[in-house]
Design an enzyme around this catalytic site. Structure first.
Site, PDB file in Angstrom:
ATOM      1  N   LYS A   1       0.843  -1.197   0.000  1.00 14.10           N
ATOM      2  CA  LYS A   1       0.000   0.000   0.000  1.00 14.10           C
ATOM      3  C   LYS A   1       0.885   1.257   0.000  1.00 14.10           C
ATOM      4  CE  LYS A   1      -2.915  -2.022   3.282  1.00 14.10           C
ATOM      5  NZ  LYS A   1      -4.163  -2.130   4.061  1.00 14.10           N
TER       6      LYS A   1
ATOM      7  N   PHE B   1     -14.191   4.313   8.775  1.00 19.94           N
ATOM      8  CA  PHE B   1     -12.900   4.670   8.186  1.00 19.94           C
ATOM      9  C   PHE B   1     -12.860   4.468   6.661  1.00 19.94           C
ATOM     10  CE2 PHE B   1     -12.645   0.292   9.780  1.00 19.94           C
ATOM     11  CZ  PHE B   1     -12.276  -0.414   8.637  1.00 19.94           C
TER      12      PHE B   1
ATOM     13  N   GLU C   1      -9.958  -9.982  -6.651  1.00 16.66           N
ATOM     14  CA  GLU C   1      -8.934  -8.926  -6.592  1.00 16.66           C
ATOM     15  C   GLU C   1      -7.965  -8.996  -7.779  1.00 16.66           C
ATOM     16  OE1 GLU C   1      -7.463  -9.609  -2.650  1.00 16.66           O
ATOM     17  OE2 GLU C   1      -9.292  -8.819  -1.719  1.00 16.66           O
TER      18      GLU C   1
HETATM   19  N1  LIG Z   1     -10.251   0.394  12.624  1.00 15.07           N
HETATM   20  C1  LIG Z   1      -9.632   0.766  11.507  1.00 15.07           C
HETATM   21  N2  LIG Z   1      -9.217   2.027  11.358  1.00 15.07           N
HETATM   22  C2  LIG Z   1      -8.588   2.425  10.239  1.00 15.07           C
HETATM   23  N3  LIG Z   1      -8.331   1.630   9.197  1.00 15.07           N
HETATM   24  C3  LIG Z   1      -8.711   0.346   9.303  1.00 15.07           C
HETATM   25  C4  LIG Z   1      -9.381  -0.159  10.451  1.00 15.07           C
HETATM   26  N4  LIG Z   1      -9.646  -1.469  10.261  1.00 15.07           N
HETATM   27  C5  LIG Z   1      -9.160  -1.766   9.059  1.00 15.07           C
HETATM   28  N5  LIG Z   1      -8.595  -0.684   8.469  1.00 15.07           N
HETATM   29  C6  LIG Z   1      -7.945  -0.613   7.170  1.00 15.07           C
HETATM   30  O1  LIG Z   1      -8.737  -1.321   6.241  1.00 15.07           O
HETATM   31  C7  LIG Z   1      -7.971  -2.376   5.660  1.00 15.07           C
HETATM   32  C8  LIG Z   1      -8.890  -3.522   5.343  1.00 15.07           C
HETATM   33  O2  LIG Z   1      -9.385  -4.052   6.526  1.00 15.07           O
HETATM   34  P1  LIG Z   1      -9.728  -5.594   6.661  1.00 15.07           P
HETATM   35  O3  LIG Z   1     -10.581  -5.733   7.862  1.00 15.07           O
HETATM   36  O4  LIG Z   1     -10.219  -6.088   5.358  1.00 15.07           O
HETATM   37  O5  LIG Z   1      -8.321  -6.219   7.049  1.00 15.07           O
HETATM   38  P2  LIG Z   1      -7.264  -7.012   6.176  1.00 15.07           P
HETATM   39  O6  LIG Z   1      -7.964  -7.954   5.266  1.00 15.07           O
HETATM   40  O7  LIG Z   1      -6.210  -7.578   7.073  1.00 15.07           O
HETATM   41  O8  LIG Z   1      -6.588  -5.840   5.410  1.00 15.07           O
HETATM   42  P3  LIG Z   1      -6.257  -5.809   3.883  1.00 15.07           P
HETATM   43  O9  LIG Z   1      -7.583  -6.013   3.184  1.00 15.07           O
HETATM   44  O10 LIG Z   1      -5.668  -4.446   3.651  1.00 15.07           O
HETATM   45  O11 LIG Z   1      -5.309  -6.934   3.672  1.00 15.07           O
HETATM   46  C9  LIG Z   1      -6.894  -2.670   6.702  1.00 15.07           C
HETATM   47  O12 LIG Z   1      -5.756  -3.283   6.160  1.00 15.07           O
HETATM   48  C10 LIG Z   1      -6.595  -1.282   7.212  1.00 15.07           C
HETATM   49  O13 LIG Z   1      -5.709  -0.607   6.329  1.00 15.07           O
END
Ligand SMILES: Nc1ncnc2c1ncn2[C@@H]1O[C@H](COP(=O)(O)OP(=O)(O)OP(=O)(O)O)[C@@H](O)[C@H]1O
Length: 230
Positions: A85, A133, A204
């Site tokens: 990212k 967010f 994706e």
């Molecule tokens: N509470 C939060 N506050 C801010 N940003 C968040 C929060 N939770 C998640 N994110 C952001 O959103 C992205 C996607 O969240 P998700 O729950 O899908 O987790 P992930 O699958 O581990 O992450 P990614 O999809 O980026 O791999 C996270 O990687 C993070 O960058």
């Protein structure tokens, strides 16, 4: 002598590969409404003699849809979408993240730098639409302060292993030694994304790499040393 003729022979092939990677990139770019720069997809991969021979003997080095876009679930050809990212790119961690996958023996089949459109980012994170967010997340991914480095990696259980290597979403829960456990402090800047299921990988890879035209199906000379069972 061999080296010189190899280089001479390699030049036209590499040039045509680059041209083709660029044109498929441009097509996908137009489709996704994104600003992107395809770099090193074909050129960097086609450095080994075996790989070169493969390309040289192949009419089209760019995958022509013979393999499903995310490979075959649970097989050696399974694929996942990994993205560094913008915060990971700004912090100069691209090479370190690539190295982890490469050293594990996974195969890089797609790579490009992209500033995604708002539509692409919103579709990518569609399941988070209701989160407070969401708007900030989309802006951070799309504002162009740094690109996203989008990749497709291939290998056994790469979807599950990729998530293990990346670590928990919240760095507080990420185990030491995982990418997030080593390099990140807060959930909003956790530097890397990895598909969390085969279905997510299909979606994706399709979103970021169009119709598989940008993915390179190649054979690693190390494959038997990495993937054989006794
Ligand atoms: N509470 C939060 N506050 C801010 N940003 C968040 C929060 N939770 C998640 N994110 C952001 O959103 C992205 C996607 O969240 P998700 O729950 O899908 O987790 P992930 O699958 O581990 O992450 P990614 O999809 O980026 O791999 C996270 O990687 C993070 O960058």
């Amino acid at each position: 002598m061999f080296a010189r003729s190899f280089v001479r022979a390699a030049r036209p092939a590499a040039a045509s590969m680059k041209a083709r990677a660029f044109s498929t990139g441009a097509r996908a770019s137009a489709a996704a409404g994104s600003r992107m720069a395809t770099f090193a997809t074909a050129g960097a991969i086609a450095t080994g003699a075996a790989t070169f021979a493969y390309y040289q003997n192949s009419q089209s080095p760019i995958q022509a849809g013979s393999k499903p876009i995310a490979g075959v679930k649970g097989s050696f050809s399974e694929r996942t979408f990994i993205a560094v990212k913008p915060d990971g790119v700004q912090r100069g961690l691209v090479a370190k993240i690539i190295s982890r996958f490469e050293e594990r023996g996974y195969k890089l089949v797609g790579l490009k730098a992209v500033v995604p459109s708002k539509e692409l980012a919103e579709e990518h994170y569609a399941d988070l639409k209701s989160k407070p967010f969401f708007g900030g997340l989309v802006d951070y991914m799309t504002n162009g302060k740094a690109p996203v480095v989008a990749m497709v990696w291939e290998g056994k259980d790469v979807i599950r292993q990729g998530r293990v290597m990346i670590g928990a979403t919240n760095p507080l829960d990420a185990a030491p030694g995982t990418i997030r456990g080593q390099y990140t402090q807060v959930v909003g800047r956790n530097i890397v994304h990895g598909s969390d299921s085969f279905e997510s990988a299909e979606k994706e890879i399709g979103l970021w790499f169009g119709k598989a035209g940008e993915l390179i199906d190649w054979t690693s000379a190390n494959e038997q040393w990495i993937l054989s069972d006794n």
